[in-house]
Scaffold this motif. Structure first.
Motif, PDB file in Angstrom:
ATOM      1  N   UNK A 185     -13.964   0.591 -12.396  1.00 34.30           N
ATOM      2  CA  UNK A 185     -12.587   1.059 -12.622  1.00 34.30           C
ATOM      3  C   UNK A 185     -12.098   1.987 -11.515  1.00 34.30           C
ATOM      4  N   UNK A 186     -13.005   2.863 -11.023  1.00 36.13           N
ATOM      5  CA  UNK A 186     -12.519   3.862 -10.068  1.00 36.13           C
ATOM      6  C   UNK A 186     -12.161   3.244  -8.725  1.00 36.13           C
ATOM      7  N   UNK A 223      -7.490   1.844  -5.231  1.00 36.50           N
ATOM      8  CA  UNK A 223      -6.508   0.898  -4.686  1.00 36.50           C
ATOM      9  C   UNK A 223      -5.114   1.247  -5.194  1.00 36.50           C
ATOM     10  N   UNK A 224      -5.030   1.628  -6.473  1.00 38.74           N
ATOM     11  CA  UNK A 224      -3.725   1.932  -7.063  1.00 38.74           C
ATOM     12  C   UNK A 224      -3.089   3.160  -6.416  1.00 38.74           C
ATOM     13  N   UNK A 225      -3.929   3.995  -5.775  1.00 33.57           N
ATOM     14  CA  UNK A 225      -3.394   5.158  -5.073  1.00 33.57           C
ATOM     15  C   UNK A 225      -2.773   4.784  -3.748  1.00 33.57           C
ATOM     16  N   UNK A 226      -3.020   3.551  -3.318  1.00 35.36           N
ATOM     17  CA  UNK A 226      -2.477   3.120  -2.041  1.00 35.36           C
ATOM     18  C   UNK A 226      -3.410   3.382  -0.884  1.00 35.36           C
ATOM     19  N   UNK A 227      -4.698   3.508  -1.193  1.00 33.92           N
ATOM     20  CA  UNK A 227      -5.674   3.734  -0.130  1.00 33.92           C
ATOM     21  C   UNK A 227      -5.872   2.465   0.692  1.00 33.92           C
ATOM     22  N   UNK A 228      -6.116   2.664   1.980  1.00 36.14           N
ATOM     23  CA  UNK A 228      -6.453   1.529   2.827  1.00 36.14           C
ATOM     24  C   UNK A 228      -7.769   0.929   2.353  1.00 36.14           C
ATOM     25  N   UNK A 265     -12.470   5.868 -14.756  1.00 33.79           N
ATOM     26  CA  UNK A 265     -11.450   5.670 -13.732  1.00 33.79           C
ATOM     27  C   UNK A 265     -11.509   6.691 -12.606  1.00 33.79           C
ATOM     28  N   UNK A 269       0.826  -1.198   0.000  1.00 33.09           N
ATOM     29  CA  UNK A 269       0.000   0.000   0.000  1.00 33.09           C
ATOM     30  C   UNK A 269       0.870   1.262   0.000  1.00 33.09           C
ATOM     31  N   UNK A 316     -10.531   0.367  -8.614  1.00 30.15           N
ATOM     32  CA  UNK A 316      -9.156  -0.037  -8.900  1.00 30.15           C
ATOM     33  C   UNK A 316      -8.226   1.179  -8.792  1.00 30.15           C
ATOM     34  N   UNK A 317      -8.692   2.316  -9.321  1.00 34.33           N
ATOM     35  CA  UNK A 317      -7.895   3.539  -9.208  1.00 34.33           C
ATOM     36  C   UNK A 317      -7.604   3.853  -7.741  1.00 34.33           C
ATOM     37  N   UNK A 321     -13.943   8.456  -9.657  1.00 30.99           N
ATOM     38  CA  UNK A 321     -15.176   8.235  -8.914  1.00 30.99           C
ATOM     39  C   UNK A 321     -16.150   9.370  -9.210  1.00 30.99           C
ATOM     40  N   UNK A 364       2.270   1.605  -3.667  1.00 28.20           N
ATOM     41  CA  UNK A 364       1.262   2.046  -4.634  1.00 28.20           C
ATOM     42  C   UNK A 364       0.951   3.518  -4.462  1.00 28.20           C
ATOM     43  N   UNK A 402     -15.133   5.407   1.453  1.00 30.26           N
ATOM     44  CA  UNK A 402     -15.109   6.671   0.734  1.00 30.26           C
ATOM     45  C   UNK A 402     -15.511   6.516  -0.720  1.00 30.26           C
ATOM     46  N   UNK A 403     -15.065   5.419  -1.348  1.00 30.93           N
ATOM     47  CA  UNK A 403     -15.273   5.324  -2.793  1.00 30.93           C
ATOM     48  C   UNK A 403     -16.431   4.426  -3.206  1.00 30.93           C
ATOM     49  N   UNK A 404     -16.723   3.402  -2.409  1.00 27.13           N
ATOM     50  CA  UNK A 404     -17.728   2.439  -2.875  1.00 27.13           C
ATOM     51  C   UNK A 404     -19.114   2.706  -2.294  1.00 27.13           C
TER      52      UNK A 404
END
Lengths: 330, 360
Positions: free
Chosen positions: B257-258, B263-268, A104, A87, B260-261, A106, A90, B275-277
């Motif tokens: 996709x967002x 996660x790719x940012x390194x979010x917990x 991509x 984490x 995955x984005x 949100x 990334x 926050x996102x889902x």
């Protein structure tokens, strides 16, 4: 030679589906040097995206699974890291730009919030400070009135602006490696050119290494130093970009280059295509995956899958055939 | 936004008008009348009753009279009393307005829904003031219960897909959908009310006067002691459908996709979900809240019967068998208003949840 930042060895990823196991990536090895731009090319579904997602542990699991191999980033294997360890890599040290800027982001969070997020979590600054930084980043990628547009939602941005914002987000923590997964495919050509300019400029400013995935050989020519050509989950050819364009060794690479439209060709020339369809990856191939479509196919190609062997100092190819003579490689 | 509200309000008027016209037509089309008895009343008495309630007039005139009584505000002057205040008249039986207030000597009266033919000491307004709040509270409590149980259950099932938690949650959901109030209610009463004696088996824990005419004034343990069983019995079915919808929606969103984005940012992972889902996945859930609210507030009849709750359901049902025209009209119009308002509320919630939706 510059030190390696990323060294991938024998990476293999499979997906379990109802119809069987899909062998998406079958033992891929490559290296990335500091500050280098590596292109990965190949047609759709050849394993380009799965390769990089596997490295970052972003494969949806289940159904996906990295079954073998290693990916060392600055000496540490990303594939065996805990969720918490990776984490911190990334978004901070290795960040990604995705293909479709429309999906991509949100849709219910503001652009500013999303661009500021990596700064907030990796650099431990307050949300307000992170937002300020996000504004600077948006300005850096050429978004006009960046400060005011922080509170916009993704649907208020055009496709090109969203992709720029995506790049800003990826660059937020000044990563060592930027992985760009077909970032210009969904954009029209003029916007493509702008995005490429931005990336080149920032690469020179920040000195990061880039893995650029695309199926557009034209983009690669102007951007990358080295190219991996992928086919059916294998790397079939690897060479410095000029060498690859001047002396392609794999019949698939030759086919790809042959299918490019040329400015100096007469208007009546038909575009060349490679006959046949990409392989179904349901079983691990024991023969050369390109054999069914290859104009140079020999008996050996149908019995044995050629390994990736050095052809020249910096040029490797996985093929039994010498395309110049049409006979077996010496 | 202002224009949007005005437009919605005008549409609401139209809907209510159409609902009232259809209801009026249908209830008069049904054979029999409010004064039909097994042993018929003498013709003279029947004529007198019909004349008293204007039932001898043509239907169109009756309808116009009804609309006039409900819609047109009245004004009257109040007499001064010796202390310097004003003497408020005691409302007569057939003249009872829902809204009645005075500014100085002028009394303002609006919305007279008429008397009840069946219980002659009561007006429709009495039913609204005494029975409606109980049904409303029961409906809101069960909606709250349905949300509090359904949403977390759906989230848990989606995040732990194909594990024991998923199967457990979805089993509860199937149970909830399959077991009707009429079975669950008595079982709850028997276990918690009769055998264990933890909760009162019947009754309702709040009395008039109500806050704002709807909400209980004693929102405490005493209220919840009575409310808990009926709310669970009524809300379980809805919580099941909310859970299934939340699960399906969240499962779809976490493949976007967002995510995955993020996660790719390194979010917990916790932040990726919260926050996102979550916000995205709750949009479809909000969609069913409007109809669900209406179903819960209007669908309390059986629950009220089982738990002996003095709500509106009984009046609603018996008014139809009694041909108690004003009560039928009043309750149906009221439910129509509730439905329309709930839907406006849902639309506003949309705009809050999804920035792509803006009203102007």
């Amino acid at each position: 030679m510059a030190p390696k930042v990323l060294e991938v060895k024998d990476l293999a990823t499979q997906f379990k589906t109802r119809d069987g196991i899909v062998h998406a990536v079958n033992g891929v090895s490559f290296e990335l040097q500091e500050g280098e731009t590596l292109g990965i090319v190949g047609e759709s579904a050849c394993g380009k995206t799965v390769t990089v997602l596997s490295i970052l542990g972003l494969i949806p699991s289940p159904p996906g699974k990295v079954v073998s191999g290693s990916a060392h980033y600055l000496g540490k294997d990303l594939l065996t890291m805990s969720d918490e360890e990776i984490r911190f890599i990334r978004g901070a040290q290795i960040s990604m730009v995705f293909q479709d800027p429309m999906t991509s982001f949100n849709p219910v969070l503001t652009i500013g919030r999303q661009v500021a997020e990596p700064i907030e979590i990796h650099q431990g600054v307050s949300r307000k400070e992170a937002l300020e930084r996000a504004g600077e980043l948006l300005a850096l990628v050429g978004i006009p009135n960046a400060k005011e547009r922080l509170s916009d939602y993704p649907h208020q941005f055009s496709g090109g602006m969203r992709q720029r914002a995506m790049i800003a987000m990826a660059l937020a923590c000044s990563p060592t490696v930027l992985v760009a997964d077909e970032p210009t495919t969904a954009l029209d050509v003029t916007i493509q050119a702008q995005i490429l300019d931005i990336v080149k400029r920032l690469r020179d400013q920040l000195g990061m290494a880039i893995i650029w995935i695309t199926h557009d050989l034209g983009i690669i020519a102007g951007l990358a130093q080295r190219v991996n050509v992928m086919y059916g989950g294998f790397i079939v050819e690897e060479a410095p970009v000029k060498e690859l364009y001047a002396h392609p060794q794999h019949p698939y690479t030759i086919g790809l280059l042959g299918s490019l439209p040329r400015l100096d060709a007469s208007t009546h020339t038909r575009l060349v295509s490679i006959d046949g369809v990409p392989p179904v990856l349901m079983k691990k191939p024991t023969s050369c995956p390109f054999a069914p479509r290859c104009p140079f196919v020999m008996d050996r190609c149908l019995q044995e899958n050629p390994p990736l062997l050095s052809f020249d100092t910096h040029h490797r190819v996985a093929c039994w055939v010498d395309p110049k003579t049409g006979g077996a490689r010496a | 936004m202002g224009r949007y509200f005005v437009r919605r309000l005008l549409w609401m008027m139209l809907v209510l008008f159409v609902v009232s016209a259809i209801t009026f037509g249908l209830m008069h089309a049904v054979p029999g009348g409010p004064f039909s008895r097994e042993k018929a009343l003498p013709q003279e008495i029947l004529d007198n009753l019909n004349a008293r309630y204007h039932l001898d007039e043509p239907l169109v005139v009756q309808y116009a009279r009804y609309l006039y009584d409900v819609m047109i505000p009245r004004f009257s002057l109040l007499e001064k009393d010796p202390d310097g205040g004003y003497i408020k008249p005691i409302p007569s039986l057939v003249d009872d307005f829902v809204i009645r207030f005075n500014i100085g000597a002028v009394e303002f009266k609006w919305m007279n829904f008429g008397p009840s033919y069946a219980s002659r000491s009561r007006t429709v307004n009495d039913v609204f003031k005494q029975q409606l709040p109980v049904s409303f509270q029961l409906g809101m409590m069960s909606l709250g219960f349905a949300l509090l149980l359904g949403v977390p259950m759906g989230i848990l099932a989606a995040l732990k897909q194909n594990t024991i938690w998923d199967y457990l949650g979805m089993s509860v959901a199937i149970f909830g959908v399959s077991v009707p109030v009429i079975v669950l209610g008595p079982i709850l009463v028997w276990i918690f009310g009769v055998s264990l004696k933890w909760l009162p088996p019947t009754g309702w824990g709040s009395q008039p006067p109500y806050v704002l005419g709807l909400f209980p004034s004693n929102l405490g343990p005493e209220f919840f002691k009575y409310a808990i069983m009926p709310s669970v019995a009524l809300g379980l079915v809805s919580s099941a459908s909310i859970a299934r919808l939340t699960r399906a929606s969240l499962l779809q969103v976490i493949r976007e996709d967002y995510i995955r984005t993020a996660r790719a940012k390194g979010l917990m992972e916790r932040l990726v979900i919260t926050r996102h889902a979550l916000k995205n996945s709750l949009i479809p859930v909000v969609t069913i809240l409007g109809p669900l609210f209406a179903a819960l507030v209007t669908g309390t009849f059986i629950t009220e019967q089982i738990f002996g709750i003095p709500g509106m359901g009984k009046y609603f049902v018996t008014s139809i068998t009694n041909r108690d025209y004003p009560v039928i009209m009043g309750t149906i119009l009221l439910y129509a208003i509730l439905l329309v308002v709930a839907n406006v509320f849902v639309d506003l919630m949309y705009a809050y949840l999804d920035p792509r939706i803006r009203y102007d």
